[in-house]
Design a protein around this motif. Sequence first.
Motif, PDB file in Angstrom:
ATOM      1  N   ILE A 158       1.342  -8.558   1.694  1.00  0.00           N
ATOM      2  CA  ILE A 158       1.645  -8.572   0.265  1.00  0.00           C
ATOM      3  C   ILE A 158       1.837  -7.148  -0.225  1.00  0.00           C
ATOM      4  O   ILE A 158       1.040  -6.265   0.090  1.00  0.00           O
ATOM      5  CB  ILE A 158       0.488  -9.214  -0.520  1.00  0.00           C
ATOM      6  N   VAL A 159       2.908  -6.926  -0.962  1.00  0.00           N
ATOM      7  CA  VAL A 159       3.167  -5.612  -1.543  1.00  0.00           C
ATOM      8  C   VAL A 159       3.391  -5.827  -3.036  1.00  0.00           C
ATOM      9  O   VAL A 159       4.173  -6.679  -3.419  1.00  0.00           O
ATOM     10  CB  VAL A 159       4.446  -4.994  -0.932  1.00  0.00           C
ATOM     11  N   SER A 160       2.675  -5.084  -3.875  1.00  0.00           N
ATOM     12  CA  SER A 160       3.033  -5.192  -5.289  1.00  0.00           C
ATOM     13  C   SER A 160       3.691  -3.900  -5.761  1.00  0.00           C
ATOM     14  O   SER A 160       4.874  -3.882  -6.079  1.00  0.00           O
ATOM     15  CB  SER A 160       1.852  -5.619  -6.166  1.00  0.00           C
ATOM     16  N   THR A 161       2.955  -2.788  -5.762  1.00  0.00           N
ATOM     17  CA  THR A 161       3.598  -1.542  -6.218  1.00  0.00           C
ATOM     18  C   THR A 161       4.114  -0.697  -5.050  1.00  0.00           C
ATOM     19  O   THR A 161       4.935   0.186  -5.236  1.00  0.00           O
ATOM     20  CB  THR A 161       2.594  -0.677  -6.997  1.00  0.00           C
ATOM     21  N   GLY A 162       3.613  -0.941  -3.870  1.00  0.00           N
ATOM     22  CA  GLY A 162       4.026  -0.136  -2.727  1.00  0.00           C
ATOM     23  C   GLY A 162       3.118   1.077  -2.510  1.00  0.00           C
ATOM     24  O   GLY A 162       3.280   1.811  -1.544  1.00  0.00           O
ATOM     25  N   GLY A 163       2.165   1.279  -3.405  1.00  0.00           N
ATOM     26  CA  GLY A 163       1.260   2.433  -3.314  1.00  0.00           C
ATOM     27  C   GLY A 163       0.433   2.447  -2.032  1.00  0.00           C
ATOM     28  O   GLY A 163       0.264   3.491  -1.396  1.00  0.00           O
ATOM     29  N   THR A 164      -0.065   1.276  -1.651  1.00  0.00           N
ATOM     30  CA  THR A 164      -0.896   1.191  -0.436  1.00  0.00           C
ATOM     31  C   THR A 164      -0.059   1.495   0.800  1.00  0.00           C
ATOM     32  O   THR A 164      -0.514   2.159   1.726  1.00  0.00           O
ATOM     33  CB  THR A 164      -1.516  -0.220  -0.293  1.00  0.00           C
ATOM     34  N   LEU A 165       1.177   1.013   0.802  1.00  0.00           N
ATOM     35  CA  LEU A 165       2.073   1.301   1.936  1.00  0.00           C
ATOM     36  C   LEU A 165       2.263   2.807   2.061  1.00  0.00           C
ATOM     37  O   LEU A 165       2.074   3.394   3.128  1.00  0.00           O
ATOM     38  CB  LEU A 165       3.450   0.655   1.713  1.00  0.00           C
ATOM     39  N   LYS A 166       2.609   3.416   0.948  1.00  0.00           N
ATOM     40  CA  LYS A 166       2.913   4.847   0.917  1.00  0.00           C
ATOM     41  C   LYS A 166       1.738   5.665   1.448  1.00  0.00           C
ATOM     42  O   LYS A 166       1.907   6.550   2.280  1.00  0.00           O
ATOM     43  CB  LYS A 166       3.235   5.259  -0.523  1.00  0.00           C
ATOM     44  N   SER A 167       0.548   5.321   0.959  1.00  0.00           N
ATOM     45  CA  SER A 167      -0.612   6.124   1.365  1.00  0.00           C
ATOM     46  C   SER A 167      -0.970   5.897   2.829  1.00  0.00           C
ATOM     47  O   SER A 167      -1.777   6.621   3.393  1.00  0.00           O
ATOM     48  CB  SER A 167      -1.809   5.861   0.449  1.00  0.00           C
ATOM     49  N   ASN A 168      -0.360   4.901   3.465  1.00  0.00           N
ATOM     50  CA  ASN A 168      -0.576   4.698   4.891  1.00  0.00           C
ATOM     51  C   ASN A 168       0.645   5.099   5.724  1.00  0.00           C
ATOM     52  O   ASN A 168       0.767   4.710   6.887  1.00  0.00           O
ATOM     53  CB  ASN A 168      -0.941   3.240   5.164  1.00  0.00           C
ATOM     54  N   GLY A 169       1.552   5.851   5.099  1.00  0.00           N
ATOM     55  CA  GLY A 169       2.718   6.347   5.835  1.00  0.00           C
ATOM     56  C   GLY A 169       3.722   5.248   6.178  1.00  0.00           C
ATOM     57  O   GLY A 169       4.456   5.351   7.158  1.00  0.00           O
ATOM     58  N   LEU A 170       3.758   4.182   5.368  1.00  0.00           N
ATOM     59  CA  LEU A 170       4.664   3.066   5.650  1.00  0.00           C
ATOM     60  C   LEU A 170       5.720   2.950   4.565  1.00  0.00           C
ATOM     61  O   LEU A 170       5.533   3.432   3.452  1.00  0.00           O
ATOM     62  CB  LEU A 170       3.859   1.760   5.701  1.00  0.00           C
ATOM     63  N   LYS A 171       6.806   2.277   4.892  1.00  0.00           N
ATOM     64  CA  LYS A 171       7.817   1.994   3.867  1.00  0.00           C
ATOM     65  C   LYS A 171       8.265   0.537   3.988  1.00  0.00           C
ATOM     66  O   LYS A 171       8.329  -0.019   5.089  1.00  0.00           O
ATOM     67  CB  LYS A 171       9.018   2.944   4.010  1.00  0.00           C
ATOM     68  N   PRO A 172       8.574  -0.098   2.838  1.00  0.00           N
ATOM     69  CA  PRO A 172       9.025  -1.481   2.894  1.00  0.00           C
ATOM     70  C   PRO A 172      10.361  -1.567   3.627  1.00  0.00           C
ATOM     71  O   PRO A 172      11.187  -0.663   3.537  1.00  0.00           O
ATOM     72  CB  PRO A 172       9.183  -1.879   1.425  1.00  0.00           C
ATOM     73  N   PHE A 173      10.545  -2.659   4.331  1.00  0.00           N
ATOM     74  CA  PHE A 173      11.712  -2.784   5.196  1.00  0.00           C
ATOM     75  C   PHE A 173      12.527  -4.032   4.843  1.00  0.00           C
ATOM     76  O   PHE A 173      13.747  -3.987   4.753  1.00  0.00           O
ATOM     77  CB  PHE A 173      11.203  -2.836   6.641  1.00  0.00           C
ATOM     78  N   ALA A 174      11.854  -5.142   4.581  1.00  0.00           N
ATOM     79  CA  ALA A 174      12.574  -6.355   4.178  1.00  0.00           C
ATOM     80  C   ALA A 174      11.636  -7.259   3.393  1.00  0.00           C
ATOM     81  O   ALA A 174      10.461  -7.382   3.724  1.00  0.00           O
ATOM     82  CB  ALA A 174      13.093  -7.097   5.407  1.00  0.00           C
ATOM     83  N   GLU A 175      12.188  -7.861   2.341  1.00  0.00           N
ATOM     84  CA  GLU A 175      11.391  -8.813   1.558  1.00  0.00           C
ATOM     85  C   GLU A 175      11.571 -10.203   2.138  1.00  0.00           C
ATOM     86  O   GLU A 175      12.693 -10.650   2.363  1.00  0.00           O
ATOM     87  CB  GLU A 175      11.840  -8.788   0.096  1.00  0.00           C
ATOM     88  N   VAL A 176      10.470 -10.886   2.364  1.00  0.00           N
ATOM     89  CA  VAL A 176      10.535 -12.204   2.982  1.00  0.00           C
ATOM     90  C   VAL A 176      10.278 -13.312   1.959  1.00  0.00           C
ATOM     91  O   VAL A 176      10.884 -14.374   1.999  1.00  0.00           O
ATOM     92  CB  VAL A 176       9.522 -12.295   4.161  1.00  0.00           C
ATOM     93  N   MET A 177       9.397 -13.046   1.040  1.00  0.00           N
ATOM     94  CA  MET A 177       9.047 -14.093   0.068  1.00  0.00           C
ATOM     95  C   MET A 177       8.494 -13.472  -1.206  1.00  0.00           C
ATOM     96  O   MET A 177       7.814 -12.464  -1.160  1.00  0.00           O
ATOM     97  CB  MET A 177       7.963 -14.987   0.703  1.00  0.00           C
ATOM     98  N   ARG A 178       8.829 -14.095  -2.343  1.00  0.00           N
ATOM     99  CA  ARG A 178       8.186 -13.731  -3.610  1.00  0.00           C
ATOM    100  C   ARG A 178       7.210 -14.824  -3.963  1.00  0.00           C
ATOM    101  O   ARG A 178       7.446 -15.984  -3.642  1.00  0.00           O
ATOM    102  CB  ARG A 178       9.217 -13.639  -4.724  1.00  0.00           C
ATOM    103  N   SER A 179       6.137 -14.431  -4.621  1.00  0.00           N
ATOM    104  CA  SER A 179       5.107 -15.421  -4.930  1.00  0.00           C
ATOM    105  C   SER A 179       4.544 -15.202  -6.327  1.00  0.00           C
ATOM    106  O   SER A 179       4.588 -14.099  -6.852  1.00  0.00           O
ATOM    107  CB  SER A 179       3.990 -15.282  -3.886  1.00  0.00           C
ATOM    108  N   GLU A 180       4.088 -16.265  -6.925  1.00  0.00           N
ATOM    109  CA  GLU A 180       3.299 -16.158  -8.157  1.00  0.00           C
ATOM    110  C   GLU A 180       2.298 -17.306  -8.146  1.00  0.00           C
ATOM    111  O   GLU A 180       2.389 -18.205  -7.300  1.00  0.00           O
ATOM    112  CB  GLU A 180       4.198 -16.204  -9.397  1.00  0.00           C
ATOM    113  N   ALA A 181       1.365 -17.258  -9.085  1.00  0.00           N
ATOM    114  CA  ALA A 181       0.376 -18.336  -9.152  1.00  0.00           C
ATOM    115  C   ALA A 181       1.054 -19.620  -9.627  1.00  0.00           C
ATOM    116  O   ALA A 181       1.934 -19.579 -10.488  1.00  0.00           O
ATOM    117  CB  ALA A 181      -0.742 -17.949 -10.101  1.00  0.00           C
ATOM    118  N   VAL A 182       0.666 -20.736  -9.042  1.00  0.00           N
ATOM    119  CA  VAL A 182       1.221 -22.027  -9.447  1.00  0.00           C
ATOM    120  C   VAL A 182       0.093 -23.043  -9.628  1.00  0.00           C
ATOM    121  O   VAL A 182      -0.973 -22.911  -9.040  1.00  0.00           O
ATOM    122  CB  VAL A 182       2.249 -22.592  -8.418  1.00  0.00           C
ATOM    123  N   LEU A 183       0.393 -24.031 -10.463  1.00  0.00           N
ATOM    124  CA  LEU A 183      -0.524 -25.163 -10.600  1.00  0.00           C
ATOM    125  C   LEU A 183      -0.054 -26.231  -9.629  1.00  0.00           C
ATOM    126  O   LEU A 183       1.102 -26.656  -9.685  1.00  0.00           O
ATOM    127  CB  LEU A 183      -0.486 -25.700 -12.040  1.00  0.00           C
TER     128      LEU A 183
END
Length: 283
Positions: A158-183
């Motif tokens: 899960i990536v929201s802002t990308g901050g965690t990726l960045k601080s671990n030397g990673l970069k987003p490569f492809a989006e597979v799925m978007r998600s939100e809360a559902v009932l």
Amino acid sequence: MKTIKIAIQKSGRLNEKSVDLLKRSGLSFENYKSSLISPVSNFPLEILFLRDDDIPEYVQDGIADLGIVGENVIVEKEVDVTYLQKLGFGKCSLKLAIANHSDIKDLSDLSGKSIATSYPVILDKFLKENDIDAEIREISGSVEISTNLGLSDAIFDIVSTGGTLKSNGLKPFAEVMRSEAVLIGKNGIAKNPIVNELLQRIQSVLRAEQTKYVVMNAAKSSLSAILELLPGIKSPTIVPLATEEWVAVHTVIPEKDFWDKINRLKNAGAEGIVVLPIEKIIL
Ligand code: ATP
Ligand code: ZN
């Protein structure tokens, strides 16, 4: 009649907004962190507080009739439940990510590589659909450090802002799925009148969230230009003002093009624009 049960996350990212939505839907209950179950005092409903991972299966098996959970968890658990309503919060995206200096350039480069994730089912489906033969390494937490540790060539998380990726030397490569809360609901439960009533209430709150109530003053001479900007709304209310040749226009405006609409109303002659939040819209 049997009391309906709704399962929500006990603590974590979805807890507060789930509680808030139910309270704004008019339900009165205690949100004790220590209890697993809380009765609603003014509606035939009980609230179960669970780990989010357990919610899809509890709903599928009928231990809870309804549940609020991220779509990502529902898909990952491969359950057979009914989607009742998207809720507009808990938005996130599941992405593949690679090290900044990685030699992986496009999807086909993932073949023969290893990918660490806590979402093996969603990842496996995606890899199969794209004919990629990669090794999935399932790990339960801190997926983003696995590449640095040499445990994997890529991660899927899960990536929201990308901050965690960045601080671990990673970069987003492809989006597979978007998600939100559902009932979600147990199959067949949508016919239950209590569930139906709750769903109506939730929808009235969601509708109101997307709309603002707007009051503005205008000279009668500008009225037709202003009304032209308010299509789709059958009849804005027009009230005469004490100042002759002036009126107040009351209307609702969708949140999504709000500022654009306000600026155009100003240009058309609207003055003293007052914007009010709406609590509920009942159709
Ligand atoms: P639990 O203790 O209930 O198992 P958890 O640690 O698995 O909780 P949270 O981190 O609270 O889960 O996330 C719950 C859900 O919130 C996720 O499954 C996802 O749908 C959504 N979500 C939204 N934004 C994010 C984000 N930035 N990171 C993780 N989850 C997010
Ligand atoms: Zn969880």
